[in-house]
Design a protein around this motif. Sequence first.
Motif, PDB file in Angstrom:
ATOM      1  N   ASP A  22       0.834  -1.202   0.000  1.00 52.66           N
ATOM      2  CA  ASP A  22       0.000   0.000   0.000  1.00 52.66           C
ATOM      3  C   ASP A  22       0.867   1.249   0.000  1.00 52.66           C
ATOM      4  N   GLU A  23       0.220   2.400  -0.047  1.00 57.82           N
ATOM      5  CA  GLU A  23       0.897   3.698  -0.137  1.00 57.82           C
ATOM      6  C   GLU A  23       1.849   3.938   1.019  1.00 57.82           C
ATOM      7  N   GLY A  24       1.432   3.617   2.239  1.00 57.28           N
ATOM      8  CA  GLY A  24       2.250   3.922   3.408  1.00 57.28           C
ATOM      9  C   GLY A  24       3.447   3.007   3.566  1.00 57.28           C
ATOM     10  N   ASP A  25       3.286   1.719   3.235  1.00 57.19           N
ATOM     11  CA  ASP A  25       4.358   0.754   3.448  1.00 57.19           C
ATOM     12  C   ASP A  25       5.353   0.705   2.296  1.00 57.19           C
ATOM     13  N   LEU A  26       5.001   1.240   1.131  1.00 61.56           N
ATOM     14  CA  LEU A  26       5.855   1.112  -0.046  1.00 61.56           C
ATOM     15  C   LEU A  26       7.256   1.687   0.159  1.00 61.56           C
ATOM     16  N   PRO A  27       7.429   2.940   0.614  1.00 62.61           N
ATOM     17  CA  PRO A  27       8.792   3.469   0.742  1.00 62.61           C
ATOM     18  C   PRO A  27       9.628   2.729   1.775  1.00 62.61           C
ATOM     19  N   VAL A  28       9.000   2.218   2.834  1.00 68.03           N
ATOM     20  CA  VAL A  28       9.740   1.489   3.860  1.00 68.03           C
ATOM     21  C   VAL A  28      10.203   0.140   3.318  1.00 68.03           C
ATOM     22  N   LEU A  29       9.311  -0.567   2.638  1.00 75.46           N
ATOM     23  CA  LEU A  29       9.647  -1.865   2.083  1.00 75.46           C
ATOM     24  C   LEU A  29      10.712  -1.751   1.002  1.00 75.46           C
ATOM     25  N   GLY A  30      10.667  -0.661   0.235  1.00 74.83           N
ATOM     26  CA  GLY A  30      11.634  -0.484  -0.831  1.00 74.83           C
ATOM     27  C   GLY A  30      12.980   0.021  -0.370  1.00 74.83           C
ATOM     28  N   SER A  31      13.051   0.635   0.813  1.00 78.70           N
ATOM     29  CA  SER A  31      14.317   1.177   1.316  1.00 78.70           C
ATOM     30  C   SER A  31      14.927   0.257   2.373  1.00 78.70           C
TER      31      SER A  31
END
Length: 636
Positions: free
Chosen positions: A526-535
């Motif tokens: 989802d929108e909120g978890d995407l940057p954390v999962l990708g970094s």
Amino acid sequence: MTVAGESIGRQPGVNSRLGNAADTSAARSRLPVSVVALSAATGVLVVAAAYTAGRLGHASASWANHLYWLGQSLILAPVAARLLSRRILTAGETVTLIVVLTVAEYFVKVCYSPAAFTYADELMHWRSTTDVLQTGKLFTANNLLPISPYYPGLEEVTSALVSITGLSIYASGLIVAGVAHLLFVCVLYVIFRHISGSHRIAGIAMLLYASSSLFQSFDSMFVYQALAVPFLGLTVLAVWRLSSPQTVGSRVGWITIAALSALATVVTHHVTSYLLVATLEVITLGSLLARDRASAAWASILVLLSAAAFAGWIVFVAPSTASYLQPAVEGALQGLRAILAGAHSRAPPPTSAASGPLGNRVLAGVAVLTMSALLPVGWWQVWRRYRHQPWVVAMAIGSVCWYALIAVRLAVADGSELSGRASTFVFVPAGFIAALAVERLVGNAFRWQVIRAAMRWRAPIVIAAAVVGVLLLIFNGLANGWPPYWERLPGPYQVAGAERSVGPEQIASADWALAVLGPGNRFATDEGDLPVLGSYGDQNPVGDVGYLYTSPAFTRAVAQQVQAQSLGYILVDRRLSSALPASGQYFPVDPNAGKYTHPLPLADLTKFNHIHGVARIYDSGNIVIYNLQGSAYYGS
């Protein structure tokens, strides 16, 4: 009368009669720069206390928000009062005030997330920097921001600092971003000082530039634009020095600075390099109108150099840049065509989150009207006093973009984000021209006090009004900039809440994915978890996956779409069923953005528990990761 606060006037007789009284009054009202610095430091501590209150669960409490605005007032009000007061300011004091303001606001930004990056844009560049350090190579693919590896200036500088000092990427990133931001502010002040001939006007212009909606946030983030804009500023400063008769003996050095800065801009950020060319073209036009051939010639030479550099970079290194920027450009042009044709905007209706509280909207309206009224006054000053000065004429031409910025904000889909990103550049000429207007108003008040004793009472009123007006502009930039109002203070998890969607549980799930699954897996999220999962997780999240979360069943058609996107895993945050998205959309690519009237059904999120062959491989209570590759439909 030249510049208020730098010269009292051209009437020595009047000055001898009333100047002493005015100076005595000014001396009594003087606010030492040391007191301003102490107030700013206190303001940073107060804002940090408000942020701490937010983390402790009081983010929505009115007293915590009031504490935040109190801290900002302690930072901003003394600086504005000192720069706009009738007390004479030295050049050193003016520079000190600007540096105090810039450093204090940067510390405020750091206090928002003092332990690690939480802004999505910073996490994207953190991923690129990690790739450089791990592989020792440039141009490694970054699924979070695919264009980023092709403009590696920020990552090169940061990875070099990490390698030399042993500091973490976070600490090195803060140093690089902070130094770059302060360097740009200082270069911009020097440019304003040179072209106006007044450090007071330059100081007021920088104060107005600080009212840009991204000055305190995005402009000082660990993002490639933050490093590119100082190079743009150095290029422009070098052009000014080259066109000055006093620089004849040192032109080789300034030519070198101009060329290297232009090339550094090109390899650091795409949009900034294009705007560098546009800036130099406007300077050329202003020079031609003012009949300054030397300035026009040097600006033209740098236009050709910069244009050739970014064209060559796109052709040979970053050919995907055009396709990356195409949607934003087409959207802006479509909206502007709609305005010219008299049609209604095609932008989607704003959600309650996007439109903001009534107070924010009123403040935005007042700020737009104030700046829109100041610019014509500034243009009149250009015509009266500076029409033969090419760089001031160029500033007047560039400031017209302010009104285009308002049109984009009102007419273009996602216009708020586009206009916000553009404000970093548009506020340079707009802030300078508005400063000419403010200086004129304050100068008139000072002249009334000195020349006409009977009108002395007007001066404090006008100066106070100028201070209040400038503060309203800056507060508008803070209130309607970034972070948005729903996460003005850090706090507990919020659905699609950007920085407030980055927390220990999200980081733990991303760390687990990297440790157990390895890097580079394609994830639905989802929108909120995407940057954390990708970094943190070093995974490759996919944004166009809303169909997996909003469908009540996992059908053969859904499975085939999963396979077509090569999705191996899905991260499901059950809290998506607890609230509407703060940003208006649950997913990075969301066709229903702004249209949700109720949260996602929990059954749609938990259906993967009942699908044969889909394995639940991670469960933290709120966050669940499923392996989709064992589905009976997968591969059929």
